[in-house]
Design a protein around this motif. Sequence first.
Motif, short mmCIF file in Angstrom:
data_model
loop_
_atom_site.label_atom_id
_atom_site.label_comp_id
_atom_site.label_asym_id
_atom_site.label_seq_id
_atom_site.Cartn_x
_atom_site.Cartn_y
_atom_site.Cartn_z
N GLY A 154 0.81 -1.22 0.00
CA GLY A 154 0.00 0.00 0.00
C GLY A 154 0.83 1.26 0.00
N VAL A 155 1.93 1.25 0.73
CA VAL A 155 2.84 2.42 0.78
C VAL A 155 3.48 2.63 -0.59
N LEU A 156 3.94 1.55 -1.20
CA LEU A 156 4.56 1.63 -2.51
C LEU A 156 3.58 2.18 -3.54
N GLN A 157 2.37 1.68 -3.52
CA GLN A 157 1.37 2.14 -4.48
C GLN A 157 1.08 3.63 -4.31
N LYS A 158 1.04 4.11 -3.09
CA LYS A 158 0.78 5.53 -2.83
C LYS A 158 1.93 6.42 -3.31
N LYS A 159 3.12 5.88 -3.40
CA LYS A 159 4.28 6.64 -3.86
C LYS A 159 4.28 6.81 -5.38
N VAL A 160 3.40 6.10 -6.06
CA VAL A 160 3.30 6.17 -7.52
C VAL A 160 1.96 6.82 -7.86
N ASN A 183 -5.16 0.38 -9.04
CA ASN A 183 -4.90 -0.90 -8.36
C ASN A 183 -4.54 -1.99 -9.37
N LYS A 184 -5.30 -2.04 -10.46
CA LYS A 184 -5.07 -3.07 -11.48
C LYS A 184 -3.68 -2.91 -12.11
N MET A 185 -3.32 -1.67 -12.45
CA MET A 185 -2.02 -1.44 -13.09
C MET A 185 -0.88 -1.68 -12.11
N PHE A 186 -1.08 -1.32 -10.84
CA PHE A 186 -0.05 -1.59 -9.83
C PHE A 186 0.19 -3.09 -9.74
N THR A 187 -0.87 -3.85 -9.65
CA THR A 187 -0.75 -5.31 -9.56
C THR A 187 -0.05 -5.88 -10.78
N GLN A 188 -0.44 -5.43 -11.97
CA GLN A 188 0.20 -5.92 -13.19
C GLN A 188 1.69 -5.55 -13.23
N THR A 189 2.00 -4.34 -12.79
CA THR A 189 3.38 -3.86 -12.82
C THR A 189 4.27 -4.66 -11.87
N VAL A 190 3.83 -4.82 -10.62
CA VAL A 190 4.68 -5.56 -9.68
C VAL A 190 4.78 -7.03 -10.07
N MET A 191 3.73 -7.57 -10.64
CA MET A 191 3.80 -8.97 -11.10
C MET A 191 4.82 -9.12 -12.23
N ALA A 192 4.83 -8.16 -13.16
CA ALA A 192 5.78 -8.22 -14.28
C ALA A 192 7.21 -8.03 -13.78
N LEU A 193 7.41 -7.09 -12.87
CA LEU A 193 8.75 -6.87 -12.32
C LEU A 193 9.23 -8.09 -11.53
N GLU A 194 8.31 -8.72 -10.83
CA GLU A 194 8.67 -9.94 -10.08
C GLU A 194 8.99 -11.08 -11.05
#
Length: 105
Positions: A36-42, A47-58
């Motif tokens: 939640g903290v990371l998402q707020k910094k961007v 929510n959907k794009m955050f999830t897709q982004t961290v999943m791709a980076l992972e």
Amino acid sequence: MKENSYCPLNYTMDLIGTKWKPLVLFHLLKGPLRSGVLQKKVPGISNKMFTQTVMALEKDGLIARKVFPEVPPKVEYYLTERGKSLEEILRSLDIWGLEDAKKIK
């Protein structure tokens, strides 16, 4: 892949070249952050794009996540060694943006 068609910049841009990936990576340079903290910094990321982004980076091995067995669940994201290797690039982009924005104002 044909040797003569390989482009290192294209390879790098495939890994970090979206609007959101560099921002997520940059904010993890100082250390692990809760989801939640990371998402707020961007700002502006859904929510959907955050999830897709961290999943791709992972998936690409640039970040990892740690899930803590708590209620409610706590998830932290952090840079892997591969992700940390992008620090100079990310900091250079940040400095360039700061300097260029000053020139335009």
